[in-house]
Design a protein around this motif. Sequence first.
Motif, PDB file in Angstrom:
ATOM      1  N   ALA A   1     -22.099   2.613 -15.697  1.00  0.00           N
ATOM      2  CA  ALA A   1     -23.133   3.837 -16.169  1.00  0.00           C
ATOM      3  C   ALA A   1     -23.713   3.440 -17.477  1.00  0.00           C
ATOM      4  CB  ALA A   1     -22.091   4.866 -16.565  1.00  0.00           C
ATOM      5  N   GLY A   2     -23.218   2.632 -18.407  1.00  0.00           N
ATOM      6  CA  GLY A   2     -23.965   2.182 -19.453  1.00  0.00           C
ATOM      7  C   GLY A   2     -25.137   1.031 -19.074  1.00  0.00           C
ATOM      8  N   PHE A   3     -24.681   0.134 -18.001  1.00  0.00           N
ATOM      9  CA  PHE A   3     -25.527  -0.833 -17.577  1.00  0.00           C
ATOM     10  C   PHE A   3     -26.566  -0.472 -16.713  1.00  0.00           C
ATOM     11  CE2 PHE A   3     -26.908  -4.646 -15.190  1.00  0.00           C
ATOM     12  CZ  PHE A   3     -26.776  -5.690 -16.338  1.00  0.00           C
ATOM     13  N   GLY A   4     -26.498   0.480 -15.929  1.00  0.00           N
ATOM     14  CA  GLY A   4     -27.255   0.841 -14.869  1.00  0.00           C
ATOM     15  C   GLY A   4     -28.806   1.184 -15.262  1.00  0.00           C
ATOM     16  N   PRO A   5     -28.963   2.138 -16.385  1.00  0.00           N
ATOM     17  CA  PRO A   5     -30.299   2.662 -16.615  1.00  0.00           C
ATOM     18  C   PRO A   5     -31.055   1.417 -17.406  1.00  0.00           C
ATOM     19  CG  PRO A   5     -28.588   4.185 -17.279  1.00  0.00           C
ATOM     20  CD  PRO A   5     -27.784   2.960 -16.949  1.00  0.00           C
ATOM     21  N   LEU A   6     -30.683   0.250 -17.901  1.00  0.00           N
ATOM     22  CA  LEU A   6     -30.952  -0.927 -18.643  1.00  0.00           C
ATOM     23  C   LEU A   6     -31.275  -1.769 -17.666  1.00  0.00           C
ATOM     24  CD1 LEU A   6     -28.637  -1.121 -21.720  1.00  0.00           C
ATOM     25  CD2 LEU A   6     -31.131   0.180 -21.318  1.00  0.00           C
ATOM     26  N   ARG A   7     -30.807  -1.603 -16.329  1.00  0.00           N
ATOM     27  CA  ARG A   7     -31.012  -3.052 -15.504  1.00  0.00           C
ATOM     28  C   ARG A   7     -32.351  -3.242 -15.288  1.00  0.00           C
ATOM     29  NH1 ARG A   7     -28.164  -5.890 -11.490  1.00  0.00           N
ATOM     30  NH2 ARG A   7     -26.286  -4.789 -12.025  1.00  0.00           N
ATOM     31  N   PRO A   8     -33.412  -2.362 -14.955  1.00  0.00           N
ATOM     32  CA  PRO A   8     -34.963  -2.631 -14.804  1.00  0.00           C
ATOM     33  C   PRO A   8     -35.824  -3.147 -16.094  1.00  0.00           C
ATOM     34  CG  PRO A   8     -34.197  -0.229 -14.005  1.00  0.00           C
ATOM     35  CD  PRO A   8     -33.154  -0.643 -14.827  1.00  0.00           C
ATOM     36  N   LYS A   9     -35.197  -2.770 -17.258  1.00  0.00           N
ATOM     37  CA  LYS A   9     -35.708  -3.465 -18.361  1.00  0.00           C
ATOM     38  C   LYS A   9     -34.950  -5.051 -18.560  1.00  0.00           C
ATOM     39  CE  LYS A   9     -36.010   0.556 -21.288  1.00  0.00           C
ATOM     40  NZ  LYS A   9     -35.886   1.062 -22.621  1.00  0.00           N
ATOM     41  N   LEU A  10     -33.797  -4.995 -18.125  1.00  0.00           N
ATOM     42  CA  LEU A  10     -33.509  -6.507 -18.229  1.00  0.00           C
ATOM     43  C   LEU A  10     -33.988  -7.412 -17.156  1.00  0.00           C
ATOM     44  CD1 LEU A  10     -29.544  -5.624 -18.882  1.00  0.00           C
ATOM     45  CD2 LEU A  10     -31.311  -6.263 -20.615  1.00  0.00           C
ATOM     46  N   MET A  11     -34.185  -6.837 -16.011  1.00  0.00           N
ATOM     47  CA  MET A  11     -34.895  -7.490 -14.799  1.00  0.00           C
ATOM     48  C   MET A  11     -36.400  -8.160 -15.290  1.00  0.00           C
ATOM     49  SD  MET A  11     -33.588  -8.474 -12.005  1.00  0.00           S
ATOM     50  CE  MET A  11     -34.984  -8.904 -10.875  1.00  0.00           C
ATOM     51  N   ARG A  12     -37.177  -7.069 -16.172  1.00  0.00           N
ATOM     52  CA  ARG A  12     -38.386  -7.518 -16.469  1.00  0.00           C
ATOM     53  C   ARG A  12     -38.436  -8.539 -17.501  1.00  0.00           C
ATOM     54  NH1 ARG A  12     -39.221  -1.842 -16.170  1.00  0.00           N
ATOM     55  NH2 ARG A  12     -38.790  -1.489 -18.296  1.00  0.00           N
ATOM     56  N   VAL A  13     -37.379  -8.860 -18.359  1.00  0.00           N
ATOM     57  CA  VAL A  13     -37.293  -9.893 -19.243  1.00  0.00           C
ATOM     58  C   VAL A  13     -36.978 -11.204 -18.541  1.00  0.00           C
ATOM     59  CG1 VAL A  13     -35.715 -10.611 -21.139  1.00  0.00           C
ATOM     60  CG2 VAL A  13     -36.399  -8.451 -21.046  1.00  0.00           C
TER      61      VAL A  13
ATOM     62  N   ARG B 205     -20.595 -10.083 -18.088  1.00  0.00           N
ATOM     63  CA  ARG B 205     -20.091 -10.306 -19.475  1.00  0.00           C
ATOM     64  C   ARG B 205     -20.016  -8.830 -20.180  1.00  0.00           C
ATOM     65  NH1 ARG B 205     -23.145 -15.996 -21.701  1.00  0.00           N
ATOM     66  NH2 ARG B 205     -22.526 -17.068 -19.775  1.00  0.00           N
ATOM     67  N   TRP B 206     -20.855  -8.074 -19.631  1.00  0.00           N
ATOM     68  CA  TRP B 206     -20.845  -6.520 -20.272  1.00  0.00           C
ATOM     69  C   TRP B 206     -19.429  -6.061 -19.980  1.00  0.00           C
ATOM     70  CZ3 TRP B 206     -22.436  -3.543 -23.807  1.00  0.00           C
ATOM     71  CH2 TRP B 206     -22.386  -2.146 -23.732  1.00  0.00           C
ATOM     72  N   MET B 207     -18.838  -6.231 -18.783  1.00  0.00           N
ATOM     73  CA  MET B 207     -17.676  -5.606 -18.396  1.00  0.00           C
ATOM     74  C   MET B 207     -16.692  -6.372 -19.027  1.00  0.00           C
ATOM     75  SD  MET B 207     -17.864  -3.702 -15.117  1.00  0.00           S
ATOM     76  CE  MET B 207     -16.462  -4.475 -14.069  1.00  0.00           C
ATOM     77  N   LYS B 208     -16.723  -7.454 -19.471  1.00  0.00           N
ATOM     78  CA  LYS B 208     -15.635  -8.100 -20.181  1.00  0.00           C
ATOM     79  C   LYS B 208     -15.689  -8.002 -21.603  1.00  0.00           C
ATOM     80  CE  LYS B 208     -15.263 -11.927 -16.879  1.00  0.00           C
ATOM     81  NZ  LYS B 208     -15.425 -13.323 -16.592  1.00  0.00           N
ATOM     82  N   ALA B 209     -16.834  -7.331 -22.240  1.00  0.00           N
ATOM     83  CA  ALA B 209     -17.091  -7.229 -23.680  1.00  0.00           C
ATOM     84  C   ALA B 209     -16.112  -6.207 -24.447  1.00  0.00           C
ATOM     85  CB  ALA B 209     -18.578  -7.029 -23.801  1.00  0.00           C
ATOM     86  N   ASP B 210     -15.939  -6.119 -25.602  1.00  0.00           N
ATOM     87  CA  ASP B 210     -15.529  -5.035 -26.318  1.00  0.00           C
ATOM     88  C   ASP B 210     -16.587  -4.005 -26.434  1.00  0.00           C
ATOM     89  OD1 ASP B 210     -14.313  -3.096 -27.791  1.00  0.00           O
ATOM     90  OD2 ASP B 210     -13.869  -4.455 -29.566  1.00  0.00           O
ATOM     91  N   ARG B 211     -16.854  -3.421 -25.174  1.00  0.00           N
ATOM     92  CA  ARG B 211     -17.913  -2.360 -25.520  1.00  0.00           C
ATOM     93  C   ARG B 211     -18.267  -1.367 -26.670  1.00  0.00           C
ATOM     94  NH1 ARG B 211     -16.624  -2.982 -20.398  1.00  0.00           N
ATOM     95  NH2 ARG B 211     -15.568  -0.780 -20.196  1.00  0.00           N
ATOM     96  N   ALA B 212     -16.750  -0.922 -27.027  1.00  0.00           N
ATOM     97  CA  ALA B 212     -16.627  -0.024 -28.111  1.00  0.00           C
ATOM     98  C   ALA B 212     -17.194  -0.395 -29.542  1.00  0.00           C
ATOM     99  CB  ALA B 212     -15.239   0.488 -28.412  1.00  0.00           C
ATOM    100  N   ALA B 213     -17.296  -1.843 -29.509  1.00  0.00           N
ATOM    101  CA  ALA B 213     -17.813  -2.705 -30.856  1.00  0.00           C
ATOM    102  C   ALA B 213     -19.171  -2.790 -31.017  1.00  0.00           C
ATOM    103  CB  ALA B 213     -16.912  -3.773 -30.959  1.00  0.00           C
ATOM    104  N   VAL B 214     -19.760  -2.573 -29.520  1.00  0.00           N
ATOM    105  CA  VAL B 214     -21.223  -2.903 -29.408  1.00  0.00           C
ATOM    106  C   VAL B 214     -22.118  -1.700 -29.975  1.00  0.00           C
ATOM    107  CG1 VAL B 214     -23.269  -3.410 -27.925  1.00  0.00           C
ATOM    108  CG2 VAL B 214     -20.779  -4.580 -27.773  1.00  0.00           C
ATOM    109  N   ARG B 215     -22.805  -1.729 -31.065  1.00  0.00           N
ATOM    110  CA  ARG B 215     -23.618  -0.445 -31.541  1.00  0.00           C
ATOM    111  C   ARG B 215     -24.848  -0.260 -30.818  1.00  0.00           C
ATOM    112  NH1 ARG B 215     -24.198  -1.483 -37.854  1.00  0.00           N
ATOM    113  NH2 ARG B 215     -24.873  -3.500 -36.987  1.00  0.00           N
ATOM    114  N   GLU B 216     -25.262  -1.316 -30.405  1.00  0.00           N
ATOM    115  CA  GLU B 216     -26.704  -1.296 -29.501  1.00  0.00           C
ATOM    116  C   GLU B 216     -26.618  -2.135 -28.382  1.00  0.00           C
ATOM    117  OE1 GLU B 216     -30.237  -2.029 -31.862  1.00  0.00           O
ATOM    118  OE2 GLU B 216     -29.286  -1.568 -33.624  1.00  0.00           O
ATOM    119  N   PRO B 217     -26.205  -1.445 -27.184  1.00  0.00           N
ATOM    120  CA  PRO B 217     -26.073  -1.981 -25.822  1.00  0.00           C
ATOM    121  C   PRO B 217     -27.370  -2.614 -25.569  1.00  0.00           C
ATOM    122  CG  PRO B 217     -24.932   0.135 -25.850  1.00  0.00           C
ATOM    123  CD  PRO B 217     -25.740  -0.005 -27.198  1.00  0.00           C
TER     124      PRO B 217
END
Length: 285
Positions: free
Chosen positions: A11-23, A44-56
């Motif tokens: 859910a957190g990754f989905g909206p960012l996927r198009p921007k990441l694809m452009r990069v 890597r996002w799945m494995k990360a400590d997402r609670a500690a990521v301030r700016e996904p």
Amino acid sequence: MTSPEADDAAAGFGPLRPKLMRVAYRMLGSVSDAEDAVQEAFIRWMKADRAAVREPEAFLRRTVTRLCLDQLKSARHKRETYVGPWLPDPVVEEDEAEDVTLPLMLALERLSPLERAAFLLHDVFGLGFDEVAAAIDRDTAACRQLATRARGHVREARPRFTVERQRGLEFAEAFFTASRSGDMKALGAMLSADVIAHADGGGKRPAATQPALGFDAVMKQYEQVAAWLRAHGSKLVRVGFINGLPGFVTLEADGELQTTALEIEDGKIASIYVVRNPDKLRHLH
């Protein structure tokens, strides 16, 4: 069944996927390689400590950028052994609103991976140099220098002339008709004196292994192309913008797709970019 944790990551990754694809695509010039980089970033996002990521978004952009830098090291060797001219995978847009045109992407190929990353992240995606520094693991001053050097190399590739959207589409349609019917008079009237034609077959479909340089060479090439197409056919699939340039997609006699993009300067076609390598066209199917 997926776990709540996996659903949360998606859910957190989905909206960012198009921007990441452009990069990733602008870094690599390959749709499939860009998809691989973005998918690896998701893992890597799945494995990360997402609670500690301030700016996904910043975290993921940094991850994708570093994955692309790794890929570019091996891509250099692939380019050196590539059969014929190399062109980036064609991306067909609904309109010409494209921040990185095909000529600019070719200019980026001449940069080092770090120059390419600094230029794209700062000049194209608008990141501050502090963010660029974090993404490519260099200090801010070094990133400024990288972007400045890159800017100097690609300045000439920036569009000097723009063509109005409808006029560009009309050019594309007229070029398709003239090149397929063999109307060389109409075709010649559209070409600049120093026009260049590039064809990327990658050794997998027939294509010229060197660009055709100048009016006479391009006309001769298209006389041969027209004779072949009159005998075998070529079907227009759609007209649109390919990597920011007016062009069209066709279905050729061998059952494969092909894209043609036209760079227009002062009302004439200055460059023709044809992609025939089937590996670069799969995503269009």
